[in-house]
Structure formats: C-alpha cells, structure tokens
Design a protein around this motif. Structure first.
Motif, PDB file in Angstrom:
ATOM      1  N   GLU A   1       3.939  -3.355  -9.434  1.00  0.00           N
ATOM      2  CA  GLU A   1       4.580  -4.473  -8.733  1.00  0.00           C
ATOM      3  C   GLU A   1       3.558  -5.540  -8.347  1.00  0.00           C
ATOM      4  N   LEU A   2       2.411  -5.093  -7.828  1.00  0.00           N
ATOM      5  CA  LEU A   2       1.367  -6.056  -7.437  1.00  0.00           C
ATOM      6  C   LEU A   2       0.838  -6.799  -8.653  1.00  0.00           C
ATOM      7  N   ALA A   3       0.630  -6.045  -9.761  1.00  0.00           N
ATOM      8  CA  ALA A   3       0.095  -6.682 -10.973  1.00  0.00           C
ATOM      9  C   ALA A   3       1.082  -7.705 -11.534  1.00  0.00           C
ATOM     10  N   GLU A   4       2.377  -7.365 -11.511  1.00  0.00           N
ATOM     11  CA  GLU A   4       3.388  -8.275 -12.060  1.00  0.00           C
ATOM     12  C   GLU A   4       3.580  -9.495 -11.161  1.00  0.00           C
ATOM     13  N   GLU A   5       3.496  -9.306  -9.846  1.00  0.00           N
ATOM     14  CA  GLU A   5       3.623 -10.431  -8.918  1.00  0.00           C
ATOM     15  C   GLU A   5       2.520 -11.452  -9.142  1.00  0.00           C
ATOM     16  N   GLU A   6       1.335 -10.944  -9.478  1.00  0.00           N
ATOM     17  CA  GLU A   6       0.188 -11.832  -9.683  1.00  0.00           C
ATOM     18  C   GLU A   6      -0.006 -12.188 -11.155  1.00  0.00           C
ATOM     19  N   SER A   7       0.913 -11.688 -12.004  1.00  0.00           N
ATOM     20  CA  SER A   7       0.812 -11.929 -13.457  1.00  0.00           C
ATOM     21  C   SER A   7      -0.582 -11.579 -13.975  1.00  0.00           C
ATOM     22  N   ASP A   8      -1.085 -10.460 -13.523  1.00  0.00           N
ATOM     23  CA  ASP A   8      -2.432 -10.005 -13.870  1.00  0.00           C
ATOM     24  C   ASP A   8      -2.342  -9.001 -15.027  1.00  0.00           C
ATOM     25  N   ASP A   9      -2.556  -9.511 -16.249  1.00  0.00           N
ATOM     26  CA  ASP A   9      -2.470  -8.647 -17.433  1.00  0.00           C
ATOM     27  C   ASP A   9      -3.497  -7.521 -17.411  1.00  0.00           C
ATOM     28  N   SER A  10      -4.669  -7.813 -16.865  1.00  0.00           N
ATOM     29  CA  SER A  10      -5.719  -6.799 -16.797  1.00  0.00           C
ATOM     30  C   SER A  10      -5.306  -5.648 -15.868  1.00  0.00           C
ATOM     31  N   ALA A  11      -4.688  -5.999 -14.747  1.00  0.00           N
ATOM     32  CA  ALA A  11      -4.239  -4.976 -13.797  1.00  0.00           C
ATOM     33  C   ALA A  11      -3.092  -4.152 -14.384  1.00  0.00           C
ATOM     34  N   ILE A  12      -2.221  -4.821 -15.165  1.00  0.00           N
ATOM     35  CA  ILE A  12      -1.130  -4.083 -15.821  1.00  0.00           C
ATOM     36  C   ILE A  12      -1.692  -3.096 -16.844  1.00  0.00           C
ATOM     37  N   ALA A  13      -2.719  -3.535 -17.587  1.00  0.00           N
ATOM     38  CA  ALA A  13      -3.352  -2.654 -18.577  1.00  0.00           C
ATOM     39  C   ALA A  13      -4.001  -1.447 -17.895  1.00  0.00           C
ATOM     40  N   ASP A  14      -4.620  -1.698 -16.717  1.00  0.00           N
ATOM     41  CA  ASP A  14      -5.220  -0.594 -15.964  1.00  0.00           C
ATOM     42  C   ASP A  14      -4.143   0.404 -15.509  1.00  0.00           C
ATOM     43  N   ALA A  15      -2.997  -0.130 -15.058  1.00  0.00           N
ATOM     44  CA  ALA A  15      -1.907   0.731 -14.615  1.00  0.00           C
ATOM     45  C   ALA A  15      -1.347   1.546 -15.788  1.00  0.00           C
ATOM     46  N   ASP A  16      -1.272   0.903 -16.970  1.00  0.00           N
ATOM     47  CA  ASP A  16      -0.799   1.611 -18.167  1.00  0.00           C
ATOM     48  C   ASP A  16      -1.734   2.773 -18.516  1.00  0.00           C
ATOM     49  N   ARG A  17      -3.043   2.519 -18.403  1.00  0.00           N
ATOM     50  CA  ARG A  17      -4.023   3.576 -18.698  1.00  0.00           C
ATOM     51  C   ARG A  17      -3.885   4.727 -17.694  1.00  0.00           C
ATOM     52  N   ASP A  18      -3.721   4.376 -16.420  1.00  0.00           N
ATOM     53  CA  ASP A  18      -3.544   5.406 -15.392  1.00  0.00           C
ATOM     54  C   ASP A  18      -2.277   6.222 -15.652  1.00  0.00           C
TER      55      ASP A  18
END
Length: 372
Positions: free
Chosen positions: A83-100
C-alpha cells in the motif's frame, strides 16, 4: 493493491493459518513454559540423559515458535508495504515487496511439509544406516559421500548427530555406517531418503579413467523411546518360596528362603536362593526379572524396527535417486521426477528440495492408495 497480489497474499494467509493450527501455537507456548520450568530446576543435571532431552526439546520448540511468529509478522506486514509503495508510485519498493513475497512463499511452503508428517513414528529422532552396494571401491566411496551429505544436512539445520558405528573399506570409503539424528521429526523427514542411491561418474580409482556406476543403500528407522526402568505390577507376579538346595550338609537348606518369581503376563520365571533370607532372595530375583523383561522389550522393539525397514533395500535394481557427475551434472529423484543441476551442492547437504518433494510425493501416494 493488485488483485493478483491480493489473491496470493490471501492464499499464503490460508496456508500459514493451517500450519499454525496443526502446530497448535498455544499448546506450543504452554509446552515451552513447562520445559523452561523443568530446565530451570537445580537438580536438572542429576540425570544427564533426561536433562539433554529436556534442553533439546526446549530449543527445538522455541525455534519452531520463533519461526511461526516471524512468518506471521512478515506476512502481516506485506499488505502495508504494498500500500505504501503504491501510494508513492515507488516501483523499486514494489519490486522489493514482490521479492519478499516470493521468499515468504518459499519458506511457508517449506514449513507446510511438516504438516504432512502424520505417521505414528514421524515425530521420532532417526537412526540412519548407509551400506555400500555394487560397484567395489567406488560404491564404498559413494557410501561415505552419502554419509557426509546427511551429516552436512543436519549441521545446516543445527541438528545434533551421533555416529555409532563405521566400518571402513580397505582402499577408500566405508562398507557401512550408522548414525543418529537428534531432532523432532527427523525420522518422518529422512524416511523418504530410504532406498537405493546410484552414482555415475568417472572413477577416481580407475587408472584408465572409465565411467563407473555404483550403488549405496540408505536405511532409516525411528529411534525407540524407552528407559531402562521396568515397571512390574505385584498383581502380575506369582511368588513361590521353597527350601534352598545345595551341596550336602550346608545350612542353606534349613529354611524356606529360596524364592521363585513367575511373571504371569510373559511366563518368565526366575529363581534365587543364594541369599540367606527370603527378602534378600526376592530382591535379587526382582533384579533378574527386571533385566529379563527389559531384554524382552528391546527384542520386541528390534522386531518392530525390522518391520519398518524398506524390504526393497537389497534390490539394487530399484534406485530411488541418481547422482550423475559425468557426462553431465544432475541429481534426479526417480519417484518425484525432481531434478537438481548442482550435484556438488546436493552432496554438500543441500537436499531440502529433494526431501520436501519426497514427502509430498509420499503423501499423495498414500492419499491415492486409500482413496481419501
């Protein structure tokens, strides 16, 4: 949140919830409290064997609880990270969440395998015996390689081991070896390793550098949980007293001091007439009877262990896994079809994927055979 991610997280939550139910987290916490209390007693180490069992079980229970709680915390945190990554449109954070999420799935699926170990003896520790088969010195060397593989696997997981017997071959390797793995569910986990293993490689013992095929057998049985103390119910005993007999003229035959004990359930009979008093003879006879009952129980346990051994062990045509080092590099489990392209890693103890696949295959086979 992405619908696919949301569905995946829901599936992971259901799997972890099922694991928590099977593990009975609340009961696990209660067990840890009780074991901690026992481990804190001043007289704990008066009985070394009992103390080791208590401290070992406590360490494993604490480890299991920590692992469950850590997985639950990480899973609960993932939706927030997305949710935080999508709110900030942070592709890098989304990729990190996917890896986790991918890593978490792998760890949860690995832990799920424990829930498939529901056999009567699965929670026991394991006794593993490895024997060299056909293939001469290469087979003896292969048997030693397998022994090292399992000991390294146990070391990777922090499991204690005791090597009880090793019969070394003349040129290299071992004829056979037996060792115990000290861990809850070691038998249930390692029992899928039982069977015939096959190695194909360029023989280091052949002067002409020819390819050699060799075999080794792995046998896994559960450790029997026994103590040396034997309970004897007085109601199960028939006590007969009679006059001691001996060489003529000796005083032992002047009173009814000799004692014969018959253990009614088993029919075991012991007698003692060496002591002067009836009480002393009875006490000595009880010692002998206890020893005989213990020997009988251990024999029954050996027969039970024999009945659990894989009857196909001696048939070298029934391989369950191939280790190919030449002309290509591959380990293949012939039951599950799982392939691993890193045989050096496998032989160094990295066998969790092979074991987990074997456990799932066994469970599926059992389900199909019972029609459940």
């Amino acid at each position: 949140m992405n619908p696919d991610v949301q569905a995946d997280l829901k599936e992971l939550d259901g799997t972890l919830s099922n694991i928590e139910t099977v593990a009975d987290v609340e009961n696990l916490r209660t067990e840890i409290d009780e074991l901690s209390e026992q481990a804190g007693r001043p007289d704990l180490w008066d009985d070394v064997e009992a103390a080791q069992k208590i401290t070992s079980r406590l360490a494993h229970a604490q480890g299991d609880l920590r692992r469950l709680e850590e997985l639950r915390r990480r899973l609960d945190d993932l939706p927030v990270l997305y949710e935080l990554a999508e709110e900030e449109s942070d592709d890098s954070a989304i990729a990190d969440a996917d890896r986790d999420r991918g890593k978490l799935r792998s760890e949860i699926e690995s832990l799920e395998v424990r829930t498939l170990l529901s056999g009567e003896f699965d929670p026991r520790e394991a006794l593993v015996t490895i024997r060299a088969g056909a293939g001469g010195v290469d087979a003896a060397d292969f048997a030693e390689m397998l022994m090292r593989m399992y000991l390294r696997w146990a070391e990777r997981h922090g499991y204690g081991t005791d090597v009880y017997d090793t019969s070394y071959a003349e040129e290299a390797g071992i004829k056979s070896a037996t060792f115990q793995v000290h861990a809850p569910y070691a038998y249930g986990t390692l029992s899928v390793e039982q069977g015939t293993h096959r190695l194909v490689r360029i023989s280091p013992f052949d002067n002409q550098g020819r390819r050699q095929t060799s075999f080794a057998g792995v046998e896994v049985v559960p450790v029997v949980e026994t103590t040396d103390h034997v309970e004897i119910d007085e109601k199960d005993l028939r006590v007969d007293v009679y006059r001691s007999s001996g060489p003529g003229g000796q005083g032992v035959n002047t009173t009814d001091s000799a004692v014969r004990l018959t253990h009614i359930p088993t029919g075991i009979v012991v007698s003692c007439q060496n002591e002067r008093s009836q009480l002393q003879n009875k006490a000595s006879a009880m010692v002998v009877l206890s020893a005989k009952l213990l020997a009988r129980r251990k024999q029954e346990e050996r027969e039970l262990m024999d009945s659990l051994k894989d009857s196909s062990d001696s048939s070298w045509g029934n391989q369950m896994r191939n280790y190919v080092l030449h002309p290509y590099q591959q380990v293949k489990d012939l039951r599950t079809g799982l392939e691993n392209q890193n045989p050096s890693g496998v032989l160094d103890g990295d066998i969790d994927d092979l074991i987990e696949a074997g456990i799932r295959w066994r469970k599926q086979t059992e389900t199909e055979s019972t029609g459940a």
